[in-house]
Enzyme design. Structure first.
Site, mmCIF file in Angstrom:
data_model
loop_
_atom_site.group_PDB
_atom_site.id
_atom_site.type_symbol
_atom_site.label_atom_id
_atom_site.label_comp_id
_atom_site.label_asym_id
_atom_site.label_seq_id
_atom_site.Cartn_x
_atom_site.Cartn_y
_atom_site.Cartn_z
ATOM 1 N N HIS A 121 0.876 -1.207 0.043
ATOM 2 C CA HIS A 121 -0.010 0.147 -0.009
ATOM 3 C C HIS A 121 0.948 1.137 0.046
ATOM 4 C CE1 HIS A 121 0.922 0.529 4.158
ATOM 5 N NE2 HIS A 121 0.330 -0.544 4.531
ATOM 6 N N HIS B 79 4.202 1.444 2.126
ATOM 7 C CA HIS B 79 5.069 0.776 1.636
ATOM 8 C C HIS B 79 5.903 1.556 0.437
ATOM 9 C CE1 HIS B 79 2.241 -2.606 3.080
ATOM 10 N NE2 HIS B 79 3.289 -2.722 3.813
ATOM 11 N N CYS C 6 0.316 -7.713 21.017
ATOM 12 C CA CYS C 6 -0.431 -7.213 19.676
ATOM 13 C C CYS C 6 0.174 -8.036 18.491
ATOM 14 C CB CYS C 6 -0.200 -5.821 19.412
ATOM 15 S SG CYS C 6 -1.137 -5.320 17.959
ATOM 16 N N CYS D 76 1.393 -5.700 15.419
ATOM 17 C CA CYS D 76 2.724 -5.399 15.849
ATOM 18 C C CYS D 76 3.983 -6.395 16.134
ATOM 19 C CB CYS D 76 2.948 -4.270 16.973
ATOM 20 S SG CYS D 76 1.975 -3.053 16.842
ATOM 21 N N CYS E 90 -4.459 -1.614 20.855
ATOM 22 C CA CYS E 90 -2.840 -1.526 20.450
ATOM 23 C C CYS E 90 -3.229 0.146 19.719
ATOM 24 C CB CYS E 90 -2.529 -2.504 19.315
ATOM 25 S SG CYS E 90 -1.232 -1.773 18.070
ATOM 26 N N HIS F 69 -2.770 -0.579 15.663
ATOM 27 C CA HIS F 69 -3.889 -1.281 15.069
ATOM 28 C C HIS F 69 -5.284 -1.088 15.567
ATOM 29 C CE1 HIS F 69 0.121 -3.016 14.163
ATOM 30 N NE2 HIS F 69 -0.483 -3.305 12.836
ATOM 31 N N LYS G 247 -6.985 8.329 9.132
ATOM 32 C CA LYS G 247 -5.964 7.203 9.168
ATOM 33 C C LYS G 247 -6.239 6.145 7.900
ATOM 34 C CE LYS G 247 -4.813 3.516 12.456
ATOM 35 N NZ LYS G 247 -3.186 3.306 12.414
ATOM 36 N N LYS H 252 -8.011 -0.412 6.419
ATOM 37 C CA LYS H 252 -8.970 -1.610 5.561
ATOM 38 C C LYS H 252 -10.320 -1.308 5.974
ATOM 39 C CE LYS H 252 -6.160 -5.480 4.557
ATOM 40 N NZ LYS H 252 -5.890 -6.834 5.045
HETATM 41 N N1 MSP Z 1 7.980 -6.094 8.651
HETATM 42 C C1 MSP Z 1 8.170 -4.895 9.653
HETATM 43 C C2 MSP Z 1 9.498 -4.167 9.413
HETATM 44 C C3 MSP Z 1 10.608 -5.077 9.791
HETATM 45 S S1 MSP Z 1 12.152 -4.449 9.253
HETATM 46 C C4 MSP Z 1 13.472 -5.122 10.136
HETATM 47 C C5 MSP Z 1 7.061 -3.692 9.441
HETATM 48 N N2 MSP Z 1 6.386 -3.873 8.264
HETATM 49 S S2 MSP Z 1 5.290 -3.112 7.759
HETATM 50 O O1 MSP Z 1 4.969 -3.591 6.288
HETATM 51 O O2 MSP Z 1 4.137 -3.142 8.773
HETATM 52 O O3 MSP Z 1 5.746 -1.555 7.211
HETATM 53 C C6 MSP Z 1 6.771 -1.254 6.613
HETATM 54 C C7 MSP Z 1 6.911 0.192 6.399
HETATM 55 O O4 MSP Z 1 5.799 0.870 6.005
HETATM 56 C C8 MSP Z 1 7.263 1.084 7.876
HETATM 57 O O5 MSP Z 1 8.271 1.643 7.691
HETATM 58 C C9 MSP Z 1 6.153 1.691 8.138
HETATM 59 O O6 MSP Z 1 6.216 2.947 8.804
HETATM 60 C C10 MSP Z 1 5.326 2.072 6.722
HETATM 61 N N3 MSP Z 1 4.008 2.408 6.731
HETATM 62 C C11 MSP Z 1 2.964 1.650 7.062
HETATM 63 N N4 MSP Z 1 1.859 2.472 6.836
HETATM 64 C C12 MSP Z 1 2.193 3.777 6.561
HETATM 65 C C13 MSP Z 1 1.604 4.797 6.137
HETATM 66 N N5 MSP Z 1 0.259 4.910 6.416
HETATM 67 N N6 MSP Z 1 2.353 6.055 6.119
HETATM 68 C C14 MSP Z 1 3.774 5.888 5.956
HETATM 69 N N7 MSP Z 1 4.453 4.896 6.201
HETATM 70 C C15 MSP Z 1 3.700 3.812 6.488
HETATM 71 O O7 MSP Z 1 6.884 -2.942 10.098
#
Ligand code: MSP
Length: 501
Positions: free
Chosen positions: A19, A22, A127, A130, A145, A148, A295, A298
């Site tokens: 999304h 990422h 959680c 997380c 949490c 989430h 925020k 889903k």
């Molecule tokens: N798997 C762990 C990271 C392990 S690293 C050793 C994780 N994954 S994640 O898929 O949940 O998130 C990955 C990245 O996406 C994080 O840097 C997180 O901050 C970022 N984002 C997830 N949702 C976001 C937004 N709504 N806005 C900006 N970045 C966000 O955490």
């Protein structure tokens, strides 16, 4: 030998599809990687997927596919996102790979041999989203949490602990000696003060599920998914005793979102200290995106899909929009109206129009060819100096304030627009002052080529199209009129950036 730059994104959980969040983290990293390659650095850019843990198993069960199929398909989606967004990663690490598991086992063995792991029991509020325990005080209404919003579970399990507390002083010393370790600066004191307040030892194994890396000293346990995942930054370089590791370790910058700063600025450095491995130089923490004021979730059905954005508007417009609004220290709000408005004002009007205006004039008055100029007038020379000065851009990129670097290039395009409007080369051609008109156009063409290179990291496809329009394809940061003089520009008018309604 060229200086190296090692940069990383977090590895992404594959319980859901890619999304906006990422895409954002990966684009920031990609801009930094591409810019440093342009500066001549030997860059290693790592990204990948985090595939172990309870929530991945639950997501696979829910989908009805066998776990192995599920993880392959999801990892593939993340790779496709990279292709679509032109992410120029050097490697893509998956934690379910044999190489990764071997490297994790090696690292945990060093930590164990160092006497930093002991057996115990843990009871706490967990959680699954997380994959982390929380204290009651950190939860919403004592049971939900903060990230989430879902209810935490009470877990009690036999576990092995890592002596995190033992590393408190060493961490504080590292922060003090490296005041730029945590960027932006505003995040530094938050972490520093929490570490100063004291560190509990960390539960690093689980018995409640088995989808993970086995704890080598007690096979009833698998490693806590965060310990497993953090090691990707080493397995992504093929492991410790490898030439890639020798060339690139430690990371120059690890790019992460604000929600995972504790893991990267406290737990990861402590694990490395225990394993006798040098620490990353910087961690760059970005804020989160909300969507039209809410925020992104889903449940609200407002998740921004990078695939859809790229299909609808083009990957460069999506990249541009995210970087133009990338406030490192704070959150940003995604708004489609703003994406369209900024596309129209900045990409289409400020940049695209200038390029097509110059191409049209060259076709009209110069036979479609960039004129050869031997000597410029003092006024032009002064202007060239302004365009040529890319110190601010290089400094902004090097200190990872990439949004300011983008602003700097855009401002230069605005100056070019003003210059052409003031000089009115079309009048020169009409009034038989050909040489003055030619000088203006040659100067502007070369300036556009030069500036388009600085756009490359942000909008790699469009920046190249700009150079194609002008017939000037050289990829280097030189500012030299020799390169473009004599180049044939495109005969027909092409719209580089379509206006969005
Ligand atoms: N798997 C762990 C990271 C392990 S690293 C050793 C994780 N994954 S994640 O898929 O949940 O998130 C990955 C990245 O996406 C994080 O840097 C997180 O901050 C970022 N984002 C997830 N949702 C976001 C937004 N709504 N806005 C900006 N970045 C966000 O955490």
């Amino acid at each position: 030998m060229n200086k190296t730059l090692y940069l990383t994104t977090p590895i992404y959980y594959i319980n859901g599809s890619p999304h906006l969040g990422h895409a954002y983290t990966s684009i920031i990293a990609d801009v930094i990687a591409r810019a440093h390659r342009l500066f001549g650095k030997d860059v290693f850019f790592l990204t990948g997927t985090d595939e172990h843990g309870q929530k991945i198993v639950e997501a696979a069960q829910k989908s009805g596919s066998p776990l192995a199929h599920f993880i392959d398909a999801r990892a593939q989606e993340f790779k496709e996102m990279n292709t679509l967004l032109n992410i120029s990663n050097s490697n893509f690490i998956r934690t379910s790979s044999d190489l990764h598991k071997k490297v994790v086992t090696e690292i945990i063995t060093s930590i164990y041999s160092n006497g930093d792991i002991y057996a115990g029991t843990y009871r706490g509020l967990y959680c699954v989203g997380c994959e982390a325990y929380y204290s009651k005080d950190d939860l919403i209404d004592g049971n939900r949490c903060p990230t989430h919003q879902q209810e935490v579970r009470e877990l009690e399990e036999d576990t092995y602990f890592f002596k995190l507390g033992k590393y408190q002083d060493k961490l504080l010393e590292y922060y003090e000696k490296n005041p730029n370790f945590i960027l932006p600066q505003t995040r530094f004191s938050e972490i520093y003060n929490r570490v100063k307040a004291g560190l509990d030892d960390l539960s690093i194994t689980r018995t409640s599920f088995d989808w993970g890396v086995r704890f080598p000293f007690d096979h009833k346990h698998v490693l806590y998914v965060w310990v497993d995942a953090l090691c990707n930054y080493i397995s992504g370089l093929d492991g410790i005793k490898t030439s890639t590791f020798a060339r690139f370790w430690p990371p120059d910058v690890q790019i992460i979102g604000k929600d995972i700063s504790w893991f990267h600025t406290v737990i990861w450095p402590a694990l490395l200290l225990s394993a006798g491995i040098s620490l990353p130089k910087q961690v760059l923490i970005h804020g989160w995106w909300t969507v039209e004021g809410d925020k992104m979730s889903k449940t609200l059905g407002n998740v921004i899909d990078p695939f859809e954005m790229s299909r609808e508007y083009g990957s460069d417009v999506f990249r541009f929009y995210l970087m133009y609004n990338a406030h490192m220290g704070s959150d940003s709000n995604f708004s489609l109206a703003e994406l369209k408005q900024q596309n129209n004002a900045v990409l289409a009007n400020n940049i695209g129009n200038l390029v097509s205006r110059v191409v049209t004039l060259l076709n009209q008055y110069c036979n479609g060819t960039i004129p050869m100029i031997t000597e410029f007038d003092p006024e032009e020379k002064k202007f060239i100096e302004i365009i040529k000065d890319n110190k601010k851009y290089v400094d902004e990129i090097s200190s990872y304030t990439i949004r300011n670097a983008l602003f700097d290039v855009i401002e230069k395009f605005a100056e070019l627009n003003k210059y052409i409007t003031d000089r009115k080369p079309w009048d020169d051609f009409k009034q038989s002052n050909k040489s003055r008109g030619e000088k203006t156009l040659a100067m502007i063409c070369e300036s556009i080529r030069f500036l388009s290179l600085q756009l490359d990291p942000f909008i790699p496809i469009k920046a190249q199209e700009i150079r194609k329009s002008l017939g000037t394809m050289n990829i280097n940061l030189d500012f030299d009129f020799k390169y473009s003089a004599g180049s044939k520009v495109l005969a027909e008018k092409r719209i580089l950036f379509a206006k969005l309604e």
